[in-house]
Scaffold this active site. Structure first.
Site, mmCIF file in Angstrom:
data_model
loop_
_atom_site.group_PDB
_atom_site.id
_atom_site.type_symbol
_atom_site.label_atom_id
_atom_site.label_comp_id
_atom_site.label_asym_id
_atom_site.label_seq_id
_atom_site.Cartn_x
_atom_site.Cartn_y
_atom_site.Cartn_z
ATOM 1 N N CYS A 176 0.885 -0.965 0.001
ATOM 2 C CA CYS A 176 0.024 0.022 -0.022
ATOM 3 C C CYS A 176 1.073 1.249 -0.030
ATOM 4 O O CYS A 176 1.464 1.786 -0.992
ATOM 5 C CB CYS A 176 -1.161 0.142 1.234
ATOM 6 S SG CYS A 176 -2.218 1.130 1.096
ATOM 7 N N GLU A 184 -1.531 -9.382 3.360
ATOM 8 C CA GLU A 184 -1.713 -9.854 4.831
ATOM 9 C C GLU A 184 -2.952 -10.331 5.257
ATOM 10 O O GLU A 184 -3.225 -11.120 6.156
ATOM 11 C CB GLU A 184 -1.000 -8.938 5.807
ATOM 12 C CG GLU A 184 -1.892 -7.566 5.957
ATOM 13 C CD GLU A 184 -1.647 -6.744 4.882
ATOM 14 O OE1 GLU A 184 -1.623 -5.404 5.663
ATOM 15 O OE2 GLU A 184 -1.038 -6.876 4.094
ATOM 16 N N HIS A 215 -3.654 -5.082 0.279
ATOM 17 C CA HIS A 215 -2.925 -5.474 1.455
ATOM 18 C C HIS A 215 -3.097 -7.418 1.383
ATOM 19 O O HIS A 215 -4.081 -7.823 1.898
ATOM 20 C CB HIS A 215 -3.791 -5.095 2.439
ATOM 21 C CG HIS A 215 -3.603 -3.835 2.728
ATOM 22 N ND1 HIS A 215 -2.662 -3.304 3.969
ATOM 23 C CD2 HIS A 215 -4.174 -2.562 2.301
ATOM 24 C CE1 HIS A 215 -2.724 -1.881 3.843
ATOM 25 N NE2 HIS A 215 -3.576 -1.484 2.982
#
EC number: 6.3.4.2
Length: 558
Positions: A382, A512, A510
């Site tokens: 990001c 994750e 993102h």
């Protein structure tokens, strides 16, 4: 069959780990073949955590449908196969927002709107919507029993027991049994008082998860059971563990899932814990370590990067490595303090995560330049992708004042600028590009190799994008644009040529949020692999240098 409910509450102190406890119970029930859904109710008045400070709330976890939610939903998704949405996280603010909207519409037909029944009915309706087509719905009530803010939620679950009966509802209470070193003994009074508080509200817990740093003896369990009016076997040692991935195994050893099956009259197979046991074995038996430097704005509060840290752990476990994180304060890299740069010299890979605002940006750019020039594997997420683009524009393309319009609205080179559809939008809450979006990858790129496909979907949370007016110039200088939206509107991934740098990748999304211990995310797995390879090269280079020093002519014969 209608869903059965497990309500998880917490007492004595906050941050005992209700989210992990709820997720671990869900994990065990899934391993028994049951379909589970998870839900969290937060007692604060914010509509969602999207505009809350990371220092106060920690990470904001984003779901596929674009909901900005509590970080505990990250635990739920990592430990179970639940696909969570905005229906899985409610706050007092959002509940009240729904009620006030209905009142303004006239839905209550002129009645006086009150906490009971209107607020509690809204809470119960939200619980029931999340319990469709599942065997068990696990509902975590945020906050601590006794707090004023939590009372409407506690009252709602009390009413759920009244409506659905004991065979369809289960109360699990997480409490603290502290060890007093001066007295040399465990103290049960905090647990007794916490249960007393619950009883005063009309709830008798069925299972007590006793958070402690050592195993509870049979006598201690018996004492707690006697004074808290639960069965001896329902007093569970929730012992501190070095790895959070031990928690489901610890709960199973203590019989938590067996008790749930017994109390809710469920029939299911024995759980297969083999894969979780393998994960824990890897945690304690790594072949080596890898050191990752995270250059962030919120590093003094690690919960701000909860999913990020866990995704790095997952990637490391996939290579049977122990993860060591070096947290590097971005603002420190703006100073002349050499200790911050010394940290960079000792890491195997560098990661710049998401964030907002101008603070620390110059330090991030310095760290990224170090990674690029010293061929250290780099992963930008990001903001980390945006700052990598700015650093490249400045130091490779010669655009000295290149910047993001977020940090410098007057910059002559807006390499990063506000999303076109958000220009003129000043409200902060829920106004970003949120949720899952499709992405097309360039064949042969780092990203395509990692994913093993050229079509992916990832979750986003941003309001700025790469300015494609600079794409041609930066591509000519060596920056590769290897991921875009299918229509080419947005740049999603940038990389450096693999012949120029071993691993340099930035993504606007993102990743994750989609990583799990049993299913590590491809980009984290690839980044850790590249970082470990860099570590091996550094080690061999150092060994050769030491060997050459030892074999110098002036040392021979001494």
């Amino acid at each position: 069959m209608s869903a059965k409910y497990i309500f998880v509450t917490g007492g004595v102190v906050s941050s005992l780990g209700k989210g992990l406890a709820a997720a671990s119970i869900g994990c065990l029930l899934e391993m028994r073949g049951l379909k589970v859904n998870m839900q969290k109710f937060d007692p604060y008045l914010n509509v969602d955590p999207g505009t809350m400070s990371p220092f106060q709330h920690g990470e904001v976890f984003v779901t596929d449908d674009g909901a900005e939610t509590d970080l505990d939903l990250g635990h739920y998704e990592r430990y179970t196969h639940s696909k969570l949405t905005r229906e899985n996280n409610w706050t007092t603010g959002r509940i009240y927002e729904q009620i006030i909207t209905k009142e303004r519409r006239g839905d209550y037909l002129g009645k006086t709107v009150q906490v009971i029944p209107h607020v509690t009915n809204e809470i119960k309706a939200a619980m029931k919507r999340a319990a469709v087509d599942v065997d068990v719905a696990i509902v975590e009530i945020g906050g601590t029993v006794g707090d004023i803010e939590s009372l409407p939620f506690i009252e709602a679950i009390r009413q759920m027991r009244q409506e659905l009966g004991r065979d369809n509802t289960l109360f699990v209470h997480l409490t603290l049994v502290p060890y007093i070193a001066a007295a040399g003994e465990l103290k049960t009074k905090p647990t007794q008082h916490s249960v007393k508080e619950l009883l005063s509200i009309g709830i008798q817990p069925d299972i007590l998860l006793c958070r402690t740093d050592r195993f509870l003896s049979k006598d201690i369990k018996g004492k707690i059971a006697l004074f808290c009016n639960v069965e001896d076997e329902a007093v569970i040692t929730a012992k501190d563990v070095a790895s959070i991935y031990e928690v489901p195994l610890g709960f199973h050893h203590e019989g938590v899932d067996r008790l749930v099956m017994k109390y809710l009259r469920l029939d299911a197979k024995e759980p297969d814990l083999t894969r979780w046991q393998d994960i824990v074995h890897r945690v304690y038996n790594p072949k080596d370590e890898v050191i990752i430097g995270i250059i962030g704005k919120y590093v003094e509060y690690e919960d701000s990067y909860k999913s990020l840290k866990e995704a790095l752990v997952h990637g490391s476990l996939a290579h049977n490595l122990k993860l060591n994180v070096t947290w590097i304060e971005a603002e420190g890299l703006e100073t002349k303090d050499e200790s911050y740069y010394e940290q960079l010299r000792h890491v195997d890979g560098i990661l710049v995560p998401g964030g907002f605002g101008k603070r620390g940006i110059a330090g991030m750019l310095n760290g990224i330049r170090f990674a690029r020039e010293h061929k250290v594997p780099y992963f930008g997420i990001c903001l980390g992708m945006q700052t990598a683009s700015i650093e490249f524009a400045r130091n490779v393309c010669g655009l000295e004042d290149a910047n993001s319009s977020e940090f410098d609205p007057a910059t002559p080179h807006r390499v990063i600028y506000k999303l076109r559809e958000l220009r003129g939008v000043e409200e902060l809450g829920g106004t970003m590009r949120l949720g899952a979006w499709a992405c097309k990858l360039e064949p042969g790129s780092h990203a395509a190799k990692a994913y093993g496909t050229t079509e992916i979907s990832e979750r986003h949370r941003h309001r700025y994008e790469f300015n494609q007016e600079y794409r041609e110039q930066m591509a000519a200088a060596g920056l590769k644009f290897t991921g875009t939206t299918p229509d080419g509107t947005y740049i999603e991934i940038v990389e450096l040529d693999q012949n120029e740098h071993p691993y340099f990748l930035g993504c606007q999304f993102h990743p994750e949020f989609k990583s799990k211990p049993l299913e590590p995310h491809p980009l984290f797995k690839a980044f850790i692999g590249a970082s470990y390879e860099h570590r091996m090269k550094r080690t061999h280079t150092k060994e050769r240098e030491e060997e050459s020093v030892f074999l110098r002519p002036e040392r021979v014969g001494k």
